[in-house]
Design an enzyme around this catalytic site. Structure first.
Site, PDB file in Angstrom:
ATOM      1  N   ASP A  62       0.873  -1.172   0.000  1.00 18.65           N
ATOM      2  CA  ASP A  62       0.000   0.000   0.000  1.00 18.65           C
ATOM      3  C   ASP A  62       0.908   1.219   0.000  1.00 18.65           C
ATOM      4  O   ASP A  62       2.033   1.168   0.500  1.00 18.65           O
ATOM      5  CB  ASP A  62      -0.912   0.003   1.234  1.00 18.65           C
ATOM      6  CG  ASP A  62      -2.084   0.972   1.135  1.00 18.65           C
ATOM      7  OD1 ASP A  62      -2.076   1.831   0.228  1.00 18.65           O
ATOM      8  OD2 ASP A  62      -2.997   0.882   1.977  1.00 18.65           O
TER       9      ASP A  62
ATOM     10  N   PHE B 270      -4.886   4.178   1.068  1.00 18.16           N
ATOM     11  CA  PHE B 270      -6.015   3.266   0.821  1.00 18.16           C
ATOM     12  C   PHE B 270      -5.868   2.617  -0.561  1.00 18.16           C
ATOM     13  O   PHE B 270      -6.837   2.472  -1.306  1.00 18.16           O
ATOM     14  CB  PHE B 270      -7.365   3.976   0.935  1.00 18.16           C
ATOM     15  CG  PHE B 270      -7.530   4.870   2.138  1.00 18.16           C
ATOM     16  CD1 PHE B 270      -6.816   4.638   3.305  1.00 18.16           C
ATOM     17  CD2 PHE B 270      -8.410   5.942   2.104  1.00 18.16           C
ATOM     18  CE1 PHE B 270      -6.983   5.463   4.430  1.00 18.16           C
ATOM     19  CE2 PHE B 270      -8.577   6.769   3.212  1.00 18.16           C
ATOM     20  CZ  PHE B 270      -7.863   6.530   4.372  1.00 18.16           C
ATOM     21  N   HIS B 271      -4.646   2.194  -0.887  1.00 19.84           N
ATOM     22  CA  HIS B 271      -4.343   1.574  -2.179  1.00 19.84           C
ATOM     23  C   HIS B 271      -3.829   0.147  -1.969  1.00 19.84           C
ATOM     24  O   HIS B 271      -2.777  -0.235  -2.489  1.00 19.84           O
ATOM     25  CB  HIS B 271      -3.298   2.403  -2.936  1.00 19.84           C
ATOM     26  CG  HIS B 271      -3.754   3.778  -3.292  1.00 19.84           C
ATOM     27  ND1 HIS B 271      -2.880   4.797  -3.608  1.00 19.84           N
ATOM     28  CD2 HIS B 271      -5.002   4.311  -3.386  1.00 19.84           C
ATOM     29  CE1 HIS B 271      -3.572   5.898  -3.882  1.00 19.84           C
ATOM     30  NE2 HIS B 271      -4.864   5.622  -3.744  1.00 19.84           N
ATOM     31  N   GLN B 272      -4.571  -0.649  -1.235  1.00 21.50           N
ATOM     32  CA  GLN B 272      -4.158  -2.026  -0.948  1.00 21.50           C
ATOM     33  C   GLN B 272      -4.042  -2.808  -2.261  1.00 21.50           C
ATOM     34  O   GLN B 272      -4.903  -2.710  -3.135  1.00 21.50           O
ATOM     35  CB  GLN B 272      -5.167  -2.698  -0.025  1.00 21.50           C
ATOM     36  CG  GLN B 272      -5.381  -1.980   1.290  1.00 21.50           C
ATOM     37  CD  GLN B 272      -6.484  -0.948   1.246  1.00 21.50           C
ATOM     38  OE1 GLN B 272      -6.903  -0.518   0.185  1.00 21.50           O
ATOM     39  NE2 GLN B 272      -6.975  -0.552   2.405  1.00 21.50           N
TER      40      GLN B 272
END
Length: 575
Positions: A362, A514-516
């Site tokens: 992330d 919030f870029h899993q």
């Protein structure tokens, strides 16, 4: 300010009317009359009435007449799943079932750009958090993921960031599939975009389905931020997704998915009109339990809706697009994953695939470097309108830093109580987009209701902490530059710190973008989960099309690169 507020109120009324039409609470004729009264043109109101009205009727019928089998089952309606499902249904006669655990996207919180933050930790969020980690001073970082039609494209900021040229060339090298290289991915972007900014025939597309534009009428601090970046040697560009992302990086106003003051999530351009077709069924509130299998072939899906468990067959293929946390969870609870780990939790092993759940990545977004306005200004668009990509180390081949200038105060739970942060403040949030640290997603049990354990590994590698410290110092230099002085009454935090104090600030400021991603990576080594055609290694009838397949997270906000993954999946299946 009054005009801005009036526009927001008008947008809210139109959103509520559209939601009423989709859910059958308002008839078409009444919708048209009320939409025009709320400020819509007659043509727009009639088009919405036709599209959303037909879709609502068709979907209500299809949901009540659930079939025992479909050609394709798509799990998830986010930035990957919506693309795959929408194109399959629109470009073939295939019968497509889309299973979405969340609810409708026809809500003010989704459609109103300035309300995006209200989605975080709401019922539209899976509400995941990483395990506490010493590397961030024992903190448990939140990991929002969309539990709503549209997934992350419905709850996160609307930034359209394609990624760097080197990202896609790396994916091509990892998979041995040249379809993933930058030249080929660029053609996908040009095909799907309806770019409203400066013409660039070599790099940008027009007339495609995806409306993309620069932020409109930005807060004056956003263009001033670009001037401040230039003052420290970071060049400004007219387009954040053009030439800038083929080289050393630069600064630019953001590309956004906002049209007529409303969010354009990915379903708005791939699913909404398609839902009027009889060959696609979108089920909301459908929680997938597991994949059904015959040996190593996936035959269908078991899911729960309204308290009832259903089993549906897939005659051609299941496409897993549940995101970088739920996709590996579903795989592992279906018996596909690291064999020893599955046995530990009482899961029957169908196929030993050690890479499932590994390689978690992330982007880091730190909260933040904050200044007090001289005269407070209202946020515009999504309140994050300007960014830059730059290198913390000139030896790197790709920019590893991506701060965003945010037009509101942004502080972590630690610093929010440590510093006196007044309301009239703005932020530059330091960001790392090429993390070295790698985490994992693990099961805690075999049941669908059992939580997953997420080791985010944030700042675990020294290189990431050093990069973040460098980024904080660079953001402070930009924020305190002459180009931004007219907006600065005082620096609120962190102030002139260094050494151990800076390191402590970084650990306490660290959050995520919030870029899993990357937990089911594509490639050819033993830790790869899918091949270059997105088919799961060793399993028949199953593909994955979401951010989990990235072997290394794309440079920049991940919505756009996930859409490309969905487009590649659709191209493969339709071919």
């Amino acid at each position: 300010m009054k005009l801005f507020s009036k526009a927001l109120e008008q947008g809210d009324r139109l959103m509520a009317l559209q939601a009423g039409l989709v859910h059958g609470r308002i008839g078409r004729r009444a919708f048209i009359q009320m939409a025009v009264a709320a400020g819509a043109t007659l043509g727009s109101a009639q088009a919405w009435a036709q599209t959303l009205g037909d879709a609502a009727i068709t979907q209500r019928y299809n949901a009540r007449a659930l079939a025992g089998s479909y050609d394709y089952i798509v799990i998830g309606s986010g930035s990957g799943g919506a693309v795959v499902a929408g194109r399959l249904a629109a470009e073939s006669d295939a019968r497509v079932l889309v299973l979405e655990a969340g609810g409708t996207d026809q809500l003010d919180a989704v459609l109103n750009p300035l309300m995006w933050g209200t989605n975080i930790r709401s019922e539209r969020d899976w509400n995941y958090s990483a395990e506490p980690s010493d590397a961030v001073n024992g903190r448990s970082l939140i990991l929002p993921m969309g539990k709503v039609v549209g997934g992350g494209s419905s709850i996160n900021v609307m930034i359209w960031a394609r990624g760097h040229k080197n990202d896609f060339d790396f994916w091509a090298d990892e998979t041995g599939d040249e379809n993933w290289n930058y030249a080929n991915v660029l053609e996908i972007y040009k095909r799907i975009e309806d770019w409203q900014g400066p013409a660039d025939a070599a790099r940008r597309g027009s007339g495609g389905r995806l409306f993309v534009q620069e932020v409109q009428n930005p807060n004056p601090i956003a263009p001033a931020f670009l001037q401040a970046c230039e003052s420290v040697g970071i060049p400004a560009y007219a387009d954040m997704n053009g030439e800038m992302m083929e080289g050393e990086g630069g600064a630019a106003l953001a590309n956004v998915r906002i049209k007529d003051g409303m969010r354009r999530n990915i379903p708005s351009d791939y699913l909404w009109e398609t839902l009027a077709r009889p060959n696609i069924t979108l089920l909301t509130g459908a929680l997938v339990h597991r994949l059904t299998m015959d040996g190593t072939r996936v035959t269908g899906v078991t899911f729960e809706k309204d308290g009832e468990v259903h089993s549906v067959m897939a005659d051609s293929r299941v496409i897993l697009s549940a995101g970088a946390i739920n996709s590996p969870k579903i795989l592992m609870q279906s018996g596909v994953g690291p064999a020893e780990h599955l046995r530990e939790h009482g899961v029957e092993v169908r196929h030993d695939l050690p890479g499932v759940g590994q390689n978690f990545q992330d982007h880091i977004l730190a909260a933040g470097c904050v200044w007090e306005y001289v005269t407070p200004l209202p946020p515009q668009n999504s309140a994050a309108e300007a960014t830059f990509f730059w290198k913390s180390d000139s030896a790197l081949d790709t920019p590893d830093l991506q701060p965003f200038q945010i037009e509101v105060p942004y502080a972590s739970e630690v610093h929010g109580s440590t510093y006196d942060i007044p309301a009239g403040t703005w932020t530059i949030a330091p960001g790392i987009v090429r993390p070295v640290s790698r985490g994992e997603v693990r099961l805690t049990g075999a049941d669908v209701g059992d939580a997953v354990a997420i080791d985010g590994a944030f700042l675990r590698e020294e290189a990431d902490l050093v990069a973040l410290e460098s980024c904080i110092e660079l953001c402070r230099e930009i924020g305190n530059s002459a180009a931004l002085s007219e907006f600065v009454k005082r620096e609120v935090m962190p102030g002139p710190i260094s050494g151990a104090e800076l390191r402590e600030f970084a650990r306490n400021a660290a959050g995520t973008y919030f870029h899993q991603s990357c937990t089911c990576k594509m490639g050819r080594d033993e830790m790869s989960v899918v091949d270059g055609r997105l088919a799961v290694h060793g399993i028949e009838g199953l593909s994955i099309a979401d951010a989990s397949v990235m072997p290394r997270v794309a440079t920049g906000n991940t919505m756009a690169s996930t859409v490309v993954i969905g487009e590649r999946m659709a191209d493969i299946l339709l071919a």
